[in-house]
Design an enzyme around this catalytic site. Structure first.
Site, PDB file in Angstrom:
ATOM      1  CB  CYS A   4      13.497   2.560  -0.638  1.00 24.67           C
ATOM      2  SG  CYS A   4      12.766   1.536   0.645  1.00 24.67           S
ATOM      3  NE  ARG A  36      13.205  -0.364   5.959  1.00 23.56           N
ATOM      4  CZ  ARG A  36      13.050  -1.103   7.057  1.00 23.56           C
ATOM      5  NH1 ARG A  36      13.840  -0.924   8.088  1.00 23.56           N
ATOM      6  NH2 ARG A  36      12.104  -2.031   7.110  1.00 23.56           N
ATOM      7  N   GLY A  45      10.209  -0.636  -3.668  1.00 26.75           N
ATOM      8  CA  GLY A  45       8.899  -1.100  -4.096  1.00 26.75           C
ATOM      9  C   GLY A  45       8.217  -1.987  -3.085  1.00 26.75           C
ATOM     10  CG  ASP A  76       8.869  -6.412  -0.011  1.00 25.47           C
ATOM     11  OD1 ASP A  76       9.623  -5.911   0.838  1.00 25.47           O
ATOM     12  OD2 ASP A  76       8.185  -5.707  -0.793  1.00 25.47           O
ATOM     13  CB  ILE A 122      -7.278  18.633  -2.690  1.00 25.14           C
ATOM     14  CG1 ILE A 122      -6.950  18.138  -4.092  1.00 25.14           C
ATOM     15  CG2 ILE A 122      -6.178  18.257  -1.715  1.00 25.14           C
ATOM     16  CD1 ILE A 122      -5.745  18.820  -4.690  1.00 25.14           C
ATOM     17  N   GLY A 178      -6.312   5.377  -7.574  1.00 20.28           N
ATOM     18  CA  GLY A 178      -7.131   4.796  -8.633  1.00 20.28           C
ATOM     19  C   GLY A 178      -6.525   4.877 -10.013  1.00 20.28           C
TER      20      GLY A 178
END
Length: 631
Positions: free
Chosen positions: A2, A50, A76, A100, A291, A364
């Site tokens: 958000c 949101r 988050g 959460d 990509i 990653g």
């Protein structure tokens, strides 16, 4: 995922301008296109955009406690929210939602400012507690999610998820911060806590702020740091097994979602490791996105395809033109301040591709910082071995002289480009590393800046960013120290900023399992010699992954997410960079030495020197001025 904003009147007397709050909130509509809400009361305004990911039906914000005395806006994901919810329910807390967000609010009610120590995830949030007359802000441990703020002379405190959100507040000046300008041209980004603007700041990772009615200053407080505390010695095989177990747990915890979820797959070790762990957790095919480039020198798509085929993922790939430079103005708008990492272009494209397929993507990022994967770590440790054998009193005059006399041979093979190495060896560990990572070293910035601007700096140098963090480092091991410096600067200031803005531009949530703070803590305690061994970065990480990934994926030379910058600036962008570097708007700032700008442009275009990184930073600075300051 958000966007949040807030206005807090520290005098406690004034009504909040709802129109100003609305402008702040809507400036980051892209961060949360699903819903948007505002809340105001005397001395307080909060806004939220949101992107629905968890608890789609009842996760709206701002969210209130049962008696409406406490309100939160939150950005988050807290991955241990279910465990915390169960713990809080056992303590007597009653929940109205399954989100959460409410877990964070109830955690505040239970544990106050120390609630952040209980959270495992990525987050930035603001809480107003009317009973305590307290505004509380926090940012996650490693800085995955952003938080900007400013306390104005009039007593208004404003905060938001992006710099553009607080810069819409009418009282906030767009005066440039000279120290931030110096830092930008050294690092290619503005490190925390500065922003490019004089009175706007970033809340550093692992920090919180408590502000009360009547306060006249902001004092961020650190609640967490990368410990780099060596764990007891263990057999390598045991470490490998624990690494895979911990990584699998981190990935599994971040696969919780009520919307489509997938992963980036570049073909590099880190993204391939995340996909391999995802494949162990889920019987359904993992959705992967990558990509490639139409130039083999920059293309790694064959390795992404190999991993995708091995794990039977539903793979989506797109080939990008190597001359994909049409995003320059778009990037300036996204980042709100000058940002010179050219890999922001392919990052934007892969987020664009991923959003067509999923709403959440695992990345990653973080493996290189935790396991010493960057090539510069090898160079820095090799230089350190020389420093350890020769005292500074001998190194400084000898290598300093060699550095001054040796030509900057950009045209020569790498083995003959010794000038930077000589200059680094004349310095201590921190200064040498700063010199090695600077996109524009001290001697070049000294020529770039005007005498007037150097006077404004009053002797300030960007090395002070590293010096400040090094003084607080929990380790003096040379490799661990430079990893620590990257955790404090490069990771939040460049890597995570790049991914956050690029992903949020497409309303895509990106999660980073390798940066789970408990995993980072554990990895920091591993011996340095099993992270970088025999010139092999991420040694223990790669050894642990051998049962999951091929030797070629694990041990081939790292290319990175790079673009042909030097070629662009000599070819299709030649006139654009010349126009930008010599534009009246840039020169009127009084920051630059026009003669040296002209020299850099002409020397680079002629192929005599490689000024690609400095010229790109100048181009992005000029674009920032045009898009974000003088628009």
């Amino acid at each position: 995922m958000c966007g949040i904003v807030g206005i807090f009147d520290t005098t406690g007397q004034r009504e909040i301008d709802r129109a100003a709050l609305h402008r702040m909130n809507e400036s980051q509509f892209h961060r949360g296109p699903d819903e948007g809400e505002l809340y105001t009361e005397k001395a307080l305004g909060m806004g939220h955009r949101r992107l629905s990911v968890i608890d789609l039906a009842t996760g709206q914000q701002p969210l209130f406690s049962a008696d409406r005395s406490v309100v939160i806006v939150y950005n988050g994901e807290v991955y241990n929210y279910r465990e915390l919810m169960a713990e809080l329910k056992a303590m007597g807390h009653v929940f109205q939602t399954k989100s959460d967000t409410e877990v964070v609010l109830q955690a505040w009610l239970a544990w106050g400012p120390d609630c952040v120590r209980r959270l495992q995830g990525m987050f930035a949030f603001g809480i107003w507690d009317r009973n305590q007359q307290t505004m509380f802000l926090a940012r996650d441990h490693v800085g995955v999610k952003p938080m900007f703020y400013s306390l104005l002379p009039t007593g208004y405190f404003v905060f938001g998820s992006e710099l553009k959100s607080i810069m819409t507040f009418p009282e906030l000046s767009r005066k440039l911060n000279p120290r931030a300008v110096e830092e930008y041209f050294a690092f290619g980004y503005v490190p925390e806590p500065h922003t490019i603007f004089h009175n706007a700041f970033k809340l550093p990772p692992g920090h919180r702020v408590t502000l009360r009615i009547g306060d006249t200053a902001v004092a961020p407080e650190k609640y967490w740091d990368v410990p780099f505390k060596l764990a007891p010695a263990r057999a390598q095989r045991d470490i490998e097994e624990e690494l895979i177990s911990r990584l699998g747990e981190c990935v599994q915890s971040q696969m919780v979602s009520d919307v489509p979820l997938g992963a980036f797959l570049s073909g590099g070790v880190d993204s391939s490791a995340v996909v391999a762990m995802m494949a162990q957790q889920d019987k359904e095919a993992v959705v992967t996105c990558s990509i490639g480039f139409d130039d083999p020198e920059f293309d790694e798509s064959k390795y992404a395809n190999e991993v995708a085929q091995h794990y039977h993922t539903t793979h989506h790939a797109q080939v990008v033109d190597k001359d994909d430079y049409g995003l320059i103005d778009t990037l300036a708008h996204l980042y709100d301040e000058p940002f010179a990492d050219s890999s922001a272009i392919p990052t934007y494209r892969v987020c664009q591709l991923a959003r067509r397929r999923v709403t959440v993507a695992l990345s990653g990022d973080g493996g290189d910082e935790s396991f010493a994967g960057y090539r510069r770590y090898r160079y820095a440790t090799a230089e350190q071995r020389v420093r350890d054998k020769l005292p500074l009193g001998l190194r400084k005059p000898v290598f300093g002289a060699l550095g001054r006399l040796y030509p900057k041979a950009d045209w020569a093979p790498r083995m003959f480009r010794a000038k930077t190495t000589f200059e680094a060896l004349a310095r201590d560990t921190v200064e040498g590393y700063f010199h090695g990572v600077s996109i524009m070293p001290d001697r070049v910035r000294a020529q770039l800046f005007s005498d007037r601007f150097k006077s404004e700096l009053q002797g300030y140098s960007a090395i002070e960013v590293f010096s400040r963090h090094a003084a607080n480092s929990p380790t003096d091991d040379p490799l661990s120290l430079i990893q620590y410096l990257d955790f404090k600067t490069w990771l939040p200031g460049d890597i995570l900023t790049k991914v956050d803005r690029a992903s949020m531009a497409h309303s895509l949530e990106v999660r980073v399992p390798l940066l789970d703070h408990t995993f980072v803590e554990w990895a920091s305690g591993l011996p340095p010699d099993i992270k970088l061994r025999g010139g092999e970065g991420k040694y223990i990480f790669k050894k642990s992954l051998e049962p999951f990934l091929s030797h070629e994926v694990l041990y081939r030379a790292k290319k990175g997410f790079s673009i042909p910058l030097a070629t662009w600036l000599r070819g299709p962008l030649r006139e654009k960079v010349r126009s930008a570097a010599l534009s009246p708007m840039l020169l009127e700032t009084g920051i630059f030495n026009e003669a040296f700008l002209r020299e850099m442009v002409e020397q680079h275009i002629a192929g005599n020197k490689d000024y690609s990184a400095p010229l790109w930073s100048v181009l992005m600075f000029e674009t920032f001025l045009r898009v974000s300051v003088n628009a």
